[in-house]
Design a protein around this motif. Structure first.
Motif, PDB file in Angstrom:
ATOM      1  N   ALA A 285      34.026  10.527   7.776  1.00 39.95           N
ATOM      2  CA  ALA A 285      33.565  11.544   8.727  1.00 39.95           C
ATOM      3  C   ALA A 285      32.268  12.186   8.263  1.00 39.95           C
ATOM      4  O   ALA A 285      31.465  12.635   9.091  1.00 39.95           O
ATOM      5  N   LEU A 286      32.039  12.207   6.945  1.00 43.75           N
ATOM      6  CA  LEU A 286      30.839  12.830   6.388  1.00 43.75           C
ATOM      7  C   LEU A 286      29.717  11.820   6.146  1.00 43.75           C
ATOM      8  O   LEU A 286      28.695  12.160   5.536  1.00 43.75           O
ATOM      9  N   GLY A 287      29.906  10.580   6.601  1.00 41.80           N
ATOM     10  CA  GLY A 287      28.826   9.603   6.578  1.00 41.80           C
ATOM     11  C   GLY A 287      28.749   8.707   5.368  1.00 41.80           C
ATOM     12  O   GLY A 287      27.722   8.052   5.144  1.00 41.80           O
ATOM     13  N   ALA A 288      29.813   8.623   4.577  1.00 43.72           N
ATOM     14  CA  ALA A 288      29.817   7.766   3.396  1.00 43.72           C
ATOM     15  C   ALA A 288      30.328   6.367   3.737  1.00 43.72           C
ATOM     16  O   ALA A 288      30.950   6.145   4.778  1.00 43.72           O
ATOM     17  N   THR A 289      30.069   5.423   2.824  1.00 45.73           N
ATOM     18  CA  THR A 289      30.689   4.101   2.861  1.00 45.73           C
ATOM     19  C   THR A 289      31.819   4.112   1.847  1.00 45.73           C
ATOM     20  O   THR A 289      31.631   4.557   0.707  1.00 45.73           O
ATOM     21  N   VAL A 290      33.005   3.624   2.238  1.00 46.03           N
ATOM     22  CA  VAL A 290      34.199   3.820   1.420  1.00 46.03           C
ATOM     23  C   VAL A 290      34.820   2.491   1.010  1.00 46.03           C
ATOM     24  O   VAL A 290      35.071   1.616   1.848  1.00 46.03           O
TER      25      VAL A 290
ATOM     26  N   GLU B 216      30.971  -5.695  -6.072  1.00 47.31           N
ATOM     27  CA  GLU B 216      30.701  -6.529  -4.896  1.00 47.31           C
ATOM     28  C   GLU B 216      30.942  -5.747  -3.616  1.00 47.31           C
ATOM     29  O   GLU B 216      30.162  -5.846  -2.657  1.00 47.31           O
ATOM     30  N   ALA B 217      32.007  -4.950  -3.596  1.00 45.41           N
ATOM     31  CA  ALA B 217      32.326  -4.174  -2.387  1.00 45.41           C
ATOM     32  C   ALA B 217      31.259  -3.133  -2.086  1.00 45.41           C
ATOM     33  O   ALA B 217      31.039  -2.775  -0.918  1.00 45.41           O
ATOM     34  N   THR B 218      30.571  -2.649  -3.124  1.00 44.47           N
ATOM     35  CA  THR B 218      29.526  -1.645  -2.933  1.00 44.47           C
ATOM     36  C   THR B 218      28.134  -2.274  -2.873  1.00 44.47           C
ATOM     37  O   THR B 218      27.121  -1.571  -3.025  1.00 44.47           O
ATOM     38  N   GLY B 219      28.090  -3.556  -2.652  1.00 43.90           N
ATOM     39  CA  GLY B 219      26.812  -4.239  -2.509  1.00 43.90           C
ATOM     40  C   GLY B 219      25.987  -4.264  -3.779  1.00 43.90           C
ATOM     41  O   GLY B 219      24.748  -4.330  -3.733  1.00 43.90           O
ATOM     42  N   GLY B 220      26.654  -4.207  -4.935  1.00 49.17           N
ATOM     43  CA  GLY B 220      25.966  -4.215  -6.214  1.00 49.17           C
ATOM     44  C   GLY B 220      25.497  -2.854  -6.670  1.00 49.17           C
ATOM     45  O   GLY B 220      25.043  -2.697  -7.810  1.00 49.17           O
ATOM     46  N   HIS B 221      25.608  -1.855  -5.823  1.00 53.00           N
ATOM     47  CA  HIS B 221      25.121  -0.504  -6.156  1.00 53.00           C
ATOM     48  C   HIS B 221      26.041   0.206  -7.133  1.00 53.00           C
ATOM     49  O   HIS B 221      25.585   0.960  -7.997  1.00 53.00           O
ATOM     50  N   GLY B 222      27.330  -0.012  -7.025  1.00 56.61           N
ATOM     51  CA  GLY B 222      28.305   0.753  -7.783  1.00 56.61           C
ATOM     52  C   GLY B 222      28.724   1.999  -7.030  1.00 56.61           C
ATOM     53  O   GLY B 222      28.292   2.255  -5.904  1.00 56.61           O
ATOM     54  N   ALA B 223      29.560   2.785  -7.665  1.00 60.74           N
ATOM     55  CA  ALA B 223      30.110   3.979  -7.021  1.00 60.74           C
ATOM     56  C   ALA B 223      29.226   5.192  -7.274  1.00 60.74           C
ATOM     57  O   ALA B 223      28.851   5.466  -8.411  1.00 60.74           O
ATOM     58  N   ASP B 224      28.879   5.898  -6.214  1.00 61.85           N
ATOM     59  CA  ASP B 224      28.237   7.204  -6.374  1.00 61.85           C
ATOM     60  C   ASP B 224      29.282   8.264  -6.680  1.00 61.85           C
ATOM     61  O   ASP B 224      29.000   9.240  -7.389  1.00 61.85           O
ATOM     62  N   LEU B 225      30.488   8.062  -6.155  1.00 58.08           N
ATOM     63  CA  LEU B 225      31.548   9.053  -6.318  1.00 58.08           C
ATOM     64  C   LEU B 225      32.889   8.330  -6.353  1.00 58.08           C
ATOM     65  O   LEU B 225      33.172   7.516  -5.475  1.00 58.08           O
ATOM     66  N   ILE B 226      33.679   8.615  -7.367  1.00 57.48           N
ATOM     67  CA  ILE B 226      35.041   8.091  -7.457  1.00 57.48           C
ATOM     68  C   ILE B 226      36.013   9.242  -7.221  1.00 57.48           C
ATOM     69  O   ILE B 226      35.942  10.275  -7.892  1.00 57.48           O
ATOM     70  N   PHE B 227      36.908   9.054  -6.273  1.00 59.21           N
ATOM     71  CA  PHE B 227      37.971  10.020  -5.994  1.00 59.21           C
ATOM     72  C   PHE B 227      39.217   9.486  -6.693  1.00 59.21           C
ATOM     73  O   PHE B 227      39.806   8.497  -6.265  1.00 59.21           O
TER      74      PHE B 227
ATOM     75  N   VAL C  44      35.389   3.667 -13.607  1.00 61.20           N
ATOM     76  CA  VAL C  44      34.293   4.457 -14.166  1.00 61.20           C
ATOM     77  C   VAL C  44      33.133   3.559 -14.599  1.00 61.20           C
ATOM     78  O   VAL C  44      31.962   3.959 -14.529  1.00 61.20           O
ATOM     79  N   LYS C  45      33.437   2.340 -15.030  1.00 57.42           N
ATOM     80  CA  LYS C  45      32.382   1.421 -15.456  1.00 57.42           C
ATOM     81  C   LYS C  45      31.420   1.091 -14.317  1.00 57.42           C
ATOM     82  O   LYS C  45      30.306   0.644 -14.563  1.00 57.42           O
ATOM     83  N   THR C  46      31.850   1.296 -13.082  1.00 58.82           N
ATOM     84  CA  THR C  46      31.004   0.964 -11.929  1.00 58.82           C
ATOM     85  C   THR C  46      30.177   2.142 -11.449  1.00 58.82           C
ATOM     86  O   THR C  46      29.418   2.006 -10.483  1.00 58.82           O
ATOM     87  N   LEU C  47      30.298   3.299 -12.075  1.00 60.53           N
ATOM     88  CA  LEU C  47      29.551   4.466 -11.612  1.00 60.53           C
ATOM     89  C   LEU C  47      28.045   4.235 -11.707  1.00 60.53           C
ATOM     90  O   LEU C  47      27.530   3.808 -12.748  1.00 60.53           O
ATOM     91  N   ALA C  48      27.370   4.521 -10.627  1.00 54.33           N
ATOM     92  CA  ALA C  48      25.909   4.457 -10.626  1.00 54.33           C
ATOM     93  C   ALA C  48      25.354   5.654 -11.408  1.00 54.33           C
ATOM     94  O   ALA C  48      26.058   6.638 -11.666  1.00 54.33           O
ATOM     95  N   ARG C  49      24.077   5.583 -11.768  1.00 52.41           N
ATOM     96  CA  ARG C  49      23.444   6.718 -12.431  1.00 52.41           C
ATOM     97  C   ARG C  49      23.497   7.938 -11.514  1.00 52.41           C
ATOM     98  O   ARG C  49      23.325   7.830 -10.313  1.00 52.41           O
TER      99      ARG C  49
END
Length: 321
Positions: A161-166, A201-212, A224-229
């Motif tokens: 609802a807030l415009g993120a990709t999940v 792969e699910a995040t298009g190679g970007h990694g996670a901006d936010l982990i819930f 946590v290893k996938t967290l982006a800068r």
């Protein structure tokens, strides 16, 4: 709750008297009450905010106001949903329940009694984690651990609802499909796969901006290893039994943040803003509790016993018609 342990033995019905509600609370005649993993934690004596029994179980309800405390913004007859006074021993698995005035809203028109009863805790927690603590912005990549649980589902819907990709993380094919059905763009399993690779792969190679994170343990440690800068992990719970382990040096080198999440804005204005936003999104049809099993009032002990490994969908107790 009369004794810690198996809720089928330690939970029993008692007849109680309800005094007029104090300031900051209202008394409702309960229609439905939402269930969840915290019920199982309370039964086991593992819930950190409660002392020893006896105390009432049930954190959230939908019901009709029958009495109000001084200065309440509600009126007798209002149909509301909200968080109960369970922290002072009065839970929602009851014919009547005290509800915290500042943690309640009139039921948004699209929600049924069952959806309303299961709404408060999960969606308020999701809002606290995504918005208040982790500052989600539109366009970010959000990874939701425990994506088929009630808090995970709420986080999926709110993030969308807030415009993120999940990307949702869950176990069985049934739970993965359920996470997709409530709005997840991608769903990956933590079982028998390279979870780090799957998330990337699910995040298009970007990694996670936010982990819930409501799971903790090894699953969260891999995520946590996938967290982006400049990424963030919102630590909401540890359904695995242990919280995530974080390395401060790794946090420094990759420049990411960990925040603890307790759904409390600390000010009346902050609470009003949070609940107002949730009410508006529910009224627009963007948030709606996906109800799973509806239990009878007589089956509450058995329901609590199941909350350690519940099926997809929110468990709800129907107290009164």
């Amino acid at each position: 709750m009369t004794a810690f342990g198996d809720p089928r033995e330690g939970v029993r019905r008692e007849r109680l008297a309800y005094a007029a509600p104090p300031a900051g609370e209202v008394l409702v005649k309960v229609r439905t009450a939402g269930a969840g993993y915290p019920d199982a934690m309370m039964a086991a004596g593992a819930f950190p905010l409660l002392g020893a029994p006896p105390f009432g179980l049930g954190e959230e309800v939908c019901g009709d106001v029958v009495a109000v405390g001084p200065g309440s913004r509600f009126a007798v007859g209002d149909r509301i949903l909200g968080i109960t006074a369970f922290l002072r021993g009065w839970g929602g698995y009851a014919e009547y329940a005290y509800v915290r005035d500042g943690s309640a809203i009139r039921v948004p028109s699209p929600l049924t009694d069952e959806q309303a009863g299961g709404f408060p805790i999960a969606y308020r927690t999701a809002y606290a984690g995504l918005v208040e603590r982790a500052g989600l912005t539109a366009g970010e990549q959000v990874v939701v651990l425990g994506g088929a649980g009630s808090s995970g589902v709420a986080a999926i819907q709110l993030a969308k609802a807030l415009g993120a990709t999940v990307t949702a993380v869950a176990g069985s094919p049934e739970k993965l499909e359920f996470a997709r059905s409530v709005g997840a763009d991608q769903a990956v399993s933590y079982r028998g796969t390279d979870l780090e690779k799957e998330i990337r792969e699910a995040t298009g190679g970007h990694g996670a901006d936010l982990i819930f994170d409501v799971v903790g343990g090894e699953t969260a440690g891999i995520a946590v290893k996938t967290l982006a800068r400049h990424g963030r992990i919102a630590i909401v719970g540890f359904a695995s039994g242990v919280p995530v382990t974080l390395d401060p040096v790794d946090m420094l080198l990759r420049n990411y943040t960990a925040v603890g999440v307790l759904a409390d804005a600390h000010t009346p204005a902050g609470e009003e803003a949070a609940w107002g936003r949730l009410a508006a999104l529910a009224e627009e049809g963007k948030l709606a509790t996906p109800v799973g099993t509806v239990w009878s009032f007589d089956d509450v002990p058995a329901m609590i016993a199941q909350q350690t490994t519940p099926p997809p969908g929110k468990s709800v107790v129907r107290v009164a018609s």
